[in-house]
Design a protein around this motif. Structure first.
Motif, PDB file in Angstrom:
ATOM      1  N   CYS A  10       1.913-151.097  43.768  1.00  0.00           N
ATOM      2  CA  CYS A  10       2.817-151.683  44.770  1.00  0.00           C
ATOM      3  C   CYS A  10       3.228-153.109  44.395  1.00  0.00           C
ATOM      4  O   CYS A  10       4.387-153.486  44.597  1.00  0.00           O
ATOM      5  CB  CYS A  10       2.248-151.587  46.171  1.00  0.00           C
ATOM      6  SG  CYS A  10       0.873-152.669  46.510  1.00  0.00           S
ATOM      7  N   SER A  70      -1.506-146.732  51.216  1.00  0.00           N
ATOM      8  CA  SER A  70      -0.292-146.521  50.431  1.00  0.00           C
ATOM      9  C   SER A  70       0.936-146.499  51.328  1.00  0.00           C
ATOM     10  O   SER A  70       1.936-147.160  51.060  1.00  0.00           O
ATOM     11  CB  SER A  70      -0.422-145.199  49.665  1.00  0.00           C
ATOM     12  OG  SER A  70       0.829-144.763  49.250  1.00  0.00           O
ATOM     13  N   GLY A  80       1.014-150.547  51.033  1.00  0.00           N
ATOM     14  CA  GLY A  80       1.694-150.432  49.737  1.00  0.00           C
ATOM     15  C   GLY A  80       3.195-150.600  49.899  1.00  0.00           C
ATOM     16  O   GLY A  80       3.829-151.395  49.191  1.00  0.00           O
TER      17      GLY A  80
END
Lengths: 247, 259
Positions: free
Chosen positions: B208, B101, B105
Motif C-alpha cells: 500500500c 487491506s 491499505g
C-alpha cells in the motif's frame, strides 16, 4: 574564479520514447535570476525539476557549485537540499497542515531550533509575504494569490541559496502576478540567492530575469538579457516572445 | 501477455526495492516516535470496531461449522479448542490482513497517492526532509504494529463469539468450551499465527505504501493505485499464507524430527 552556482552538462531527458530535452549545456552564476520561457509542454518544468535535483536526467549531469548532485552521498545531498527552495506549479502545500505549520515544517525537520524560535521565524516569514493574518487558516481556505505567497514563504523558510519557481503567476490576475514577481525580486535582492523562474508571461519573464532562456524543440536557448532576448534573430522565438503565430 | 508479465515483474521488483529502501531508512534514521505512535493509534482506532465485530462472527461461524461435525462423533467437549486453534492458526491472521487491506491499505494508498500527484512528496524532499522517513516509515510501522493489537482483539472476540454460539447452538457451556483450549492451542499454533500476522502485515504495508508513493496521473492515477493495492494485497496475502503454512509445516517437522 568562483564556480558557477549551477551547471548543466549535456543534459538530455526522455519520458518513455518521447524526448523532451536534448543535450542541454548551460550555467547559472551566483546571485543570478534566470527566467525560463517557452511554449507549453516543451519541458520547462522538467528542466526546472532536473536543476532542482527532483528528477534525474536520462543523460548528462547537473552540477551545483561544482558537485554532481546525484553522485553526492545521501547526507551531502540532504544538506544541499536544505540550501534549496522550490515553489511548485500547483503550490504543493501540505493541505492537512495550516498555514503556520506549512512554514514550520522545514524548520522542524531540518533545524534544531526551539518551538519559540520556529514560531518567531514563521511570523517573520508570513509577514515578509503579507499573509500573517492567515496564519491559522488551511491552504484550501485561501485564495490563489495567498496560496502562492504561502508557497513562496515556505520555499524561503530555510533561507536558501537556490530558489526554483515553477510558474509562480499561473492562474493569477495581472495585478497579483506583478505583485508576486515584485515579491520574488525583493526577497532575492535581500538574500542574493540564485533563482530560476519558469513563467508563461513574457512581461513577468522580462521583469524578473537577468537572463532569459527559451525552451522549445527539445533545446534550450540562452537569449541573454531581456533586451537581447527582445532583439533575437530567431523568427520562431521572436514570434513566441511577441505572442504572434510562428511563421 | 508479455506486457502483463513485464508489468507484474516490474511491480514485484519495485516492491522489493521499496521494501529495501524502507529497511535502510529504518536503520539509518528512524522516524520520530510521535509520528509512529500517531500512526499506530490511527490504524488501530480505524479498524478496532470492524476487526472486533468480524472476530466475533468468525468465532461464531467456526463453532457452528465444527459443532455440526463433532456432534456426530460425540466430541463436543473439544469444540472450543478446535475452533480456537483454527482461528489462531489460520482464520485470525487472514481476517486481520483482509480487514486492514480493505480499510487501512486503501486509505494509506489513497493518502500517499494524493500527496504524490499534488507534488507534496516532492515538496517534502525539496525542503530537505526525507519522504521515506517522514511519510512512509511511520505508516509502514504503524500497520505492522497495529496488526498485532488487532490480531489479539480479533482472537479474544472470536473466542467470545464461539463461546456464545457454542452455548446457544450446541449446548456447550462456557467452562467446557474453554477447558480444552490450552491443550489444543499449542505454542507452535500461536507462533504460527503470530508469524503469519507479521508476514501479512509486512506484505500489506509494503504494497500500500509503494502503490501510493508511486502513483501518477492525477485523480485517475490515485484511483488506480487504490484498486491495485486492494487486488495486489489480497492476492499476495493468499500466496504468502500458503508459503508460511508450507514453511511452518517443514519447520515443525524438522524440530520434531530433531527431538
Amino acid at each position: 574564479m568562483a564556480l558557477p552556482a549551477l551547471q548543466l552538462h549535456s543534459v538530455s531527458h526522455s519520458f518513455g520514447a518521447e524526448q523532451i530535452l536534448n543535450s542541454v549545456d548551460l550555467s547559472v552564476e551566483n546571485g543570478e535570476r534566470i527566467a525560463i520561457v517557452g511554449p507549453s509542454g516543451q519541458g520547462k518544468s522538467t528542466l526546472l525539476k532536473i536543476m532542482a535535483g527532483l528528477l534525474v536526467a536520462s543523460r548528462g549531469r547537473v552540477e551545483i557549485e561544482g558537485a554532481d548532485f546525484h553522485k553526492l552521498s545521501h547526507e551531502q545531498r540532504q544538506k544541499l537540499r536544505c540550501r534549496m527552495g522550490m515553489l511548485f506549479q500547483k503550490n504543493a502545500l501540505f493541505d492537512s497542515l495550516h498555514v503556520g505549520e506549512n512554514i514550520a515544517f522545514p524548520l522542524r525537520e531540518v533545524t534544531k531550533q526551539s518551538e519559540q524560535e520556529i514560531e518567531t521565524l514563521v511570523v517573520k516569514g508570513l509577514e515578509s509575504v503579507g499573509i500573517l493574518h492567515a496564519k491559522d487558516l488551511y491552504p484550501d481556505e485561501m485564495s490563489g494569490g495567498m496560496q502562492k505567497r504561502l508557497g513562496i514563504a515556505r520555499a524561503q523558510a530555510l533561507n536558501p541559496d537556490f530558489l526554483f519557481y515553477d510558474d509562480p503567476t499561473a492562474g493569477l490576475d495581472p495585478i497579483t502576478s506583478r505583485k508576486i514577481i515584485d515579491l520574488i525580486i525583493d526577497l532575492q535582492e535581500k538574500k542574493k540567492a540564485t533563482i530560476v523562474v519558469v513563467t508563461n508571461e513574457m512581461a513577468r519573464a522580462f521583469q524578473v530575469g537577468h537572463r532569459v532562456w527559451y525552451v522549445g524543440d527539445r533545446e534550450v536557448f540562452d537569449l541573454g538579457t531581456p533586451e537581447q532576448a527582445r532583439e533575437t534573430k530567431n523568427p520562431k522565438i521572436r514570434a513566441f516572445l511577441r505572442g504572434e503565430v510562428s511563421p | 501477455m508479455t506486457k502483463v508479465a513485464s508489468s507484474l515483474l516490474t511491480d514485484i521488483g519495485g516492491c522489493v526495492l521499496f521494501f529495501k529502501d524502507i529497511m535502510r531508512t529504518l536503520i539509518r534514521k528512524p522516524c520520530r516516535r510521535v509520528d509512529f505512535f500517531d500512526q499506530v493509534w490511527k490504524v488501530t482506532v480505524q479498524s478496532v470496531s470492524t476487526t472486533g465485530m468480524a472476530g466475533f462472527f468468525v468465532g461464531a461461524i467456526m463453532t457452528v461449522q465444527f459443532a455440526l461435525q463433532m456432534k456426530e462423533f460425540g466430541a463436543l467437549g473439544f469444540l472450543g479448542g478446535l475452533a480456537t486453534s483454527a482461528t489462531v492458526r489460520e482464520v485470525g491472521p487472514l481476517l486481520i490482513a483482509f480487514m486492514l487491506s480493505g480499510k487501512v491499505g486503501a486509505f494509506t494508498s489513497a493518502e500517499l497517492g494524493t500527496m504524490r500527484v499534488t507534488e507534496q512528496i516532492d515538496a517534502i524532499r525539496c525542503l530537505g526532509a526525507d519522504p521515506l522517513q517522514e511519510m512512509i516509515l511511520p505508516r509502514f510501522l504503524g500497520i505492522v504494529v497495529s496488526s498485532f493489537f488487532l490480531l489479539t482483539l480479533g482472537l479474544i472476540m472470536s473466542i467470545f463469539g464461539g463461546m456464545i454460539m457454542g452455548a446457544a447452538f450446541a449446548g456447550v457451556n462456557f467452562e467446557e468450551y474453554l477447558r480444552h483450549i490450552p491443550t489444543i492451542v499449542t505454542l507452535p499454533s500461536v507462533l504460527n499465527g503470530i508469524v503469519k500476522c507479521f508476514v501479512f502485515a509486512l506484505v500489506l504495508a509494503t504494497i500500500c505504501t509503494y502503490k501510493g508513493f508511486t502513483a501518477t496521473g492525477g485523480a485517475k492515477g490515485v484511483g488506480q493505485a487504490v484498486v491495485k493495492t486492494a487486488v495486489s494485497t489480497m492476492v499476495c496475502i493468499v500466496i504468502f499464507d500458503w508459503l508460511t503454512s508450507f514453511l511452518s509445516d517443514i519447520t515443525v517437522r524438522v524440530v520434531l524430527g530433531a527431538q
